[in-house]
Design a protein around this motif. Structure first.
Motif, PDB file in Angstrom:
ATOM      1  N   LEU A  22       0.839  -1.209   0.000  1.00  0.00           N
ATOM      2  CA  LEU A  22       0.000   0.000   0.000  1.00  0.00           C
ATOM      3  C   LEU A  22       0.869   1.253   0.000  1.00  0.00           C
ATOM      4  N   ALA A  23       1.961   1.225   0.790  1.00  0.00           N
ATOM      5  CA  ALA A  23       2.858   2.380   0.845  1.00  0.00           C
ATOM      6  C   ALA A  23       3.487   2.623  -0.520  1.00  0.00           C
ATOM      7  N   TRP A  24       3.890   1.554  -1.190  1.00  0.00           N
ATOM      8  CA  TRP A  24       4.486   1.696  -2.523  1.00  0.00           C
ATOM      9  C   TRP A  24       3.463   2.263  -3.500  1.00  0.00           C
ATOM     10  N   ARG A  25       2.240   1.706  -3.452  1.00  0.00           N
ATOM     11  CA  ARG A  25       1.244   2.123  -4.426  1.00  0.00           C
ATOM     12  C   ARG A  25       0.821   3.580  -4.228  1.00  0.00           C
ATOM     13  N   SER A  26       0.833   4.038  -2.955  1.00  0.00           N
ATOM     14  CA  SER A  26       0.411   5.414  -2.710  1.00  0.00           C
ATOM     15  C   SER A  26       1.395   6.413  -3.324  1.00  0.00           C
ATOM     16  N   ARG A  27       2.628   5.977  -3.580  1.00  0.00           N
ATOM     17  CA  ARG A  27       3.613   6.892  -4.171  1.00  0.00           C
ATOM     18  C   ARG A  27       3.710   6.751  -5.682  1.00  0.00           C
ATOM     19  N   GLN A  28       3.024   5.736  -6.230  1.00  0.00           N
ATOM     20  CA  GLN A  28       3.094   5.505  -7.673  1.00  0.00           C
ATOM     21  C   GLN A  28       2.372   6.599  -8.445  1.00  0.00           C
ATOM     22  N   GLY A  29       3.056   7.160  -9.437  1.00  0.00           N
ATOM     23  CA  GLY A  29       2.395   8.099 -10.336  1.00  0.00           C
ATOM     24  C   GLY A  29       2.265   9.493  -9.779  1.00  0.00           C
ATOM     25  N   VAL A  30       2.758   9.712  -8.548  1.00  0.00           N
ATOM     26  CA  VAL A  30       2.620  11.017  -7.900  1.00  0.00           C
ATOM     27  C   VAL A  30       3.837  11.867  -8.260  1.00  0.00           C
ATOM     28  N   ALA A  31       3.602  13.163  -8.517  1.00  0.00           N
ATOM     29  CA  ALA A  31       4.709  14.060  -8.863  1.00  0.00           C
ATOM     30  C   ALA A  31       5.409  14.533  -7.605  1.00  0.00           C
ATOM     31  N   ARG A  32       6.725  14.351  -7.585  1.00  0.00           N
ATOM     32  CA  ARG A  32       7.515  14.880  -6.479  1.00  0.00           C
ATOM     33  C   ARG A  32       8.482  15.924  -7.027  1.00  0.00           C
ATOM     34  N   SER A  33       9.039  16.750  -6.137  1.00  0.00           N
ATOM     35  CA  SER A  33       9.903  17.843  -6.584  1.00  0.00           C
ATOM     36  C   SER A  33      11.123  17.289  -7.312  1.00  0.00           C
ATOM     37  N   GLY A  34      11.534  17.992  -8.357  1.00  0.00           N
ATOM     38  CA  GLY A  34      12.693  17.575  -9.118  1.00  0.00           C
ATOM     39  C   GLY A  34      13.976  18.095  -8.516  1.00  0.00           C
ATOM     40  N   SER A  35      15.095  17.656  -9.072  1.00  0.00           N
ATOM     41  CA  SER A  35      16.409  17.985  -8.524  1.00  0.00           C
ATOM     42  C   SER A  35      16.875  19.380  -8.930  1.00  0.00           C
ATOM     43  N   GLY A  36      16.267  19.970  -9.979  1.00  0.00           N
ATOM     44  CA  GLY A  36      16.746  21.252 -10.481  1.00  0.00           C
ATOM     45  C   GLY A  36      17.918  21.106 -11.442  1.00  0.00           C
ATOM     46  N   ASP A  37      18.408  19.903 -11.585  1.00  0.00           N
ATOM     47  CA  ASP A  37      19.478  19.543 -12.499  1.00  0.00           C
ATOM     48  C   ASP A  37      19.142  20.024 -13.926  1.00  0.00           C
ATOM     49  N   VAL A  38      20.071  20.719 -14.579  1.00  0.00           N
ATOM     50  CA  VAL A  38      19.826  21.204 -15.945  1.00  0.00           C
ATOM     51  C   VAL A  38      20.226  20.125 -16.950  1.00  0.00           C
ATOM     52  N   VAL A  39      19.314  19.852 -17.882  1.00  0.00           N
ATOM     53  CA  VAL A  39      19.504  18.776 -18.848  1.00  0.00           C
ATOM     54  C   VAL A  39      19.462  19.368 -20.258  1.00  0.00           C
ATOM     55  N   HIS A  40      20.290  18.845 -21.144  1.00  0.00           N
ATOM     56  CA  HIS A  40      20.290  19.264 -22.549  1.00  0.00           C
ATOM     57  C   HIS A  40      19.787  18.115 -23.418  1.00  0.00           C
ATOM     58  N   PRO A  41      19.135  18.454 -24.540  1.00  0.00           N
ATOM     59  CA  PRO A  41      18.604  17.382 -25.405  1.00  0.00           C
ATOM     60  C   PRO A  41      19.682  16.374 -25.809  1.00  0.00           C
ATOM     61  N   ALA A  42      20.912  16.885 -26.064  1.00  0.00           N
ATOM     62  CA  ALA A  42      21.978  15.985 -26.504  1.00  0.00           C
ATOM     63  C   ALA A  42      22.308  14.944 -25.430  1.00  0.00           C
ATOM     64  N   ASP A  43      22.146  15.321 -24.160  1.00  0.00           N
ATOM     65  CA  ASP A  43      22.403  14.364 -23.067  1.00  0.00           C
ATOM     66  C   ASP A  43      21.539  13.129 -23.235  1.00  0.00           C
ATOM     67  N   LEU A  44      20.310  13.350 -23.722  1.00  0.00           N
ATOM     68  CA  LEU A  44      19.340  12.260 -23.804  1.00  0.00           C
ATOM     69  C   LEU A  44      19.280  11.663 -25.205  1.00  0.00           C
ATOM     70  N   GLY A  45      20.019  12.258 -26.143  1.00  0.00           N
ATOM     71  CA  GLY A  45      19.980  11.762 -27.512  1.00  0.00           C
ATOM     72  C   GLY A  45      18.699  12.127 -28.244  1.00  0.00           C
ATOM     73  N   VAL A  46      18.083  13.249 -27.865  1.00  0.00           N
ATOM     74  CA  VAL A  46      16.884  13.699 -28.580  1.00  0.00           C
ATOM     75  C   VAL A  46      17.199  15.027 -29.270  1.00  0.00           C
ATOM     76  N   ALA A  47      16.365  15.405 -30.233  1.00  0.00           N
ATOM     77  CA  ALA A  47      16.652  16.575 -31.070  1.00  0.00           C
ATOM     78  C   ALA A  47      16.427  17.875 -30.303  1.00  0.00           C
ATOM     79  N   ALA A  48      15.295  17.994 -29.625  1.00  0.00           N
ATOM     80  CA  ALA A  48      14.966  19.264 -28.985  1.00  0.00           C
ATOM     81  C   ALA A  48      13.970  19.023 -27.863  1.00  0.00           C
ATOM     82  N   PHE A  49      13.903  19.978 -26.956  1.00  0.00           N
ATOM     83  CA  PHE A  49      12.897  19.959 -25.900  1.00  0.00           C
ATOM     84  C   PHE A  49      11.734  20.862 -26.310  1.00  0.00           C
ATOM     85  N   GLY A  50      10.681  20.874 -25.484  1.00  0.00           N
ATOM     86  CA  GLY A  50       9.605  21.834 -25.686  1.00  0.00           C
ATOM     87  C   GLY A  50      10.075  23.221 -25.284  1.00  0.00           C
ATOM     88  N   GLU A  51       9.395  24.262 -25.798  1.00  0.00           N
ATOM     89  CA  GLU A  51       9.822  25.617 -25.472  1.00  0.00           C
ATOM     90  C   GLU A  51       9.603  25.966 -24.009  1.00  0.00           C
TER      91      GLU A  51
END
Lengths: 151, 165
Positions: A22-51
């Protein structure tokens, strides 16, 4: 033989496993705060991000819930101007699983954007099949704040 | 070992090398039977029926071995599911790759085997402890669709211990 303690042990195991589940399921799919880490499309191998916002979905080839997650996130991104959905397959990129500490798929990161499509900071993180309302709320928050620039 | 290191593009699915999908409810059905048997094992062991608990764990471990080495699709519970249960259900929303649940059977096999060997070496409570650990994994899989083996698979793939397609 003493059956009462044995049955009590069995019942206790069942109860403990249920609480963990139950504890695991209650956390599934819930949005938690992100790390603030800056990511570039090239890091992920994708062309571009959304604006203004990007939903980055980490999948694996053998992940049962990933196709449904992909459809949901693509639909949610389509509902918001300036938002995009990208899917990153970790099967051949375990380095990314390490960098973003992915322990289950799907895991979704919500990145912000300052009008450019070449970077974004991690604002939220969702483990498991995302709850549509949680994603929508975070996207709305992000798109409503005009000064949301990536730090 | 087919490697496609450089063509490791994101997003695209290499359907050609992926084994045919299975109904994800099949492994959960099997996990429900396994969890029940493991819980009975624990109760028998704690009650003092050591021989019964030992041989039940041996039987469960052999079934884990079947799933791990013959593949989850050839497991007897999988066959029961395909024959008796699936015809009564609607088609599944998604099919699942059989590799993670097959790997999870291997994890169960390792835990069961450890319990059997430690018990043979005279370690007290080896059988109920091994059965309890495997019970947690099987129960969470059956009741909550939580696949512990799948997570271990991802962690090992991250550490490059298991080959990635």
């Amino acid at each position: 033989m003493d059956w009462l303690p044995a049955l009590a042990t069995g019942a206790a195991l069942l109860a403990a496993a249920t609480v963990i589940g139950l504890a695991w399921r209650s956390r599934q799919g819930v949005a938690r705060s992100g790390s603030g880490d800056v990511v570039h499309p090239a890091d992920l191998g994708v062309a571009a991000f959304g604006e203004r916002a990007t939903l980055v979905q980490f999948s694996t080839e053998y992940c049962a819930r990933c196709p449904a997650t992909g459809r949901l996130l693509a639909r949610l991104a389509g509902e918001h101007d300036g938002a995009a959905h990208v899917e990153v397959d970790l099967t051949h990129r375990p380095d990314l699983a390490g960098r973003f500490r992915i322990t289950e798929t799907p895991t979704t990161l919500l990145l912000d954007g300052d009008g450019a499509v070449d970077d974004g900071a991690v604002r939220a993180r969702i483990a498991g099949l995302p709850r549509a309302a949680a994603v929508r709320e975070r996207l709305d928050d992000l798109l409503r704040s005009p000064h949301a620039v990536s730090s | 070992m087919p490697s496609q290191a450089e063509s490791a593009s994101t997003g695209g699915r290499t359907a050609d090398r992926t084994p045919a999908g299975i109904d994800p409810r099949g492994p959960r059905f099997g996990a429900a039977i396994t969890a029940t048997l493991l819980l009975i094992t624990v109760v028998l062991a704690v009650a003092g029926a050591d021989a019964a608990a030992f041989w039940l764990l041996v039987a469960i471990t052999l079934l884990f071995a079947w799933g791990a080495f013959a593949g989850i699709r050839r497991h007897p519970y999988g066959l029961i599911f395909a024959r008796l249960v699936r015809p009564r259900l609607a088609a599944p929303a998604e099919l699942e790759d059989p590799r993670p649940p097959t790997f999870a059977q291997g994890v169960g096999f390792a835990v069961g085997l450890a319990g059997i060997l430690l018990s043979l070496l005279g370690v007290e409570y080896a059988v109920p402890i091994a059965a309890a650990i495997a019970f947690f994994a099987a129960f969470l899989n059956a009741a909550f669709d939580y696949c512990l083996g799948c997570r271990i698979y991802l962690l090992l793939a991250r550490a490059r211990i298991v080959p990635r397609t």
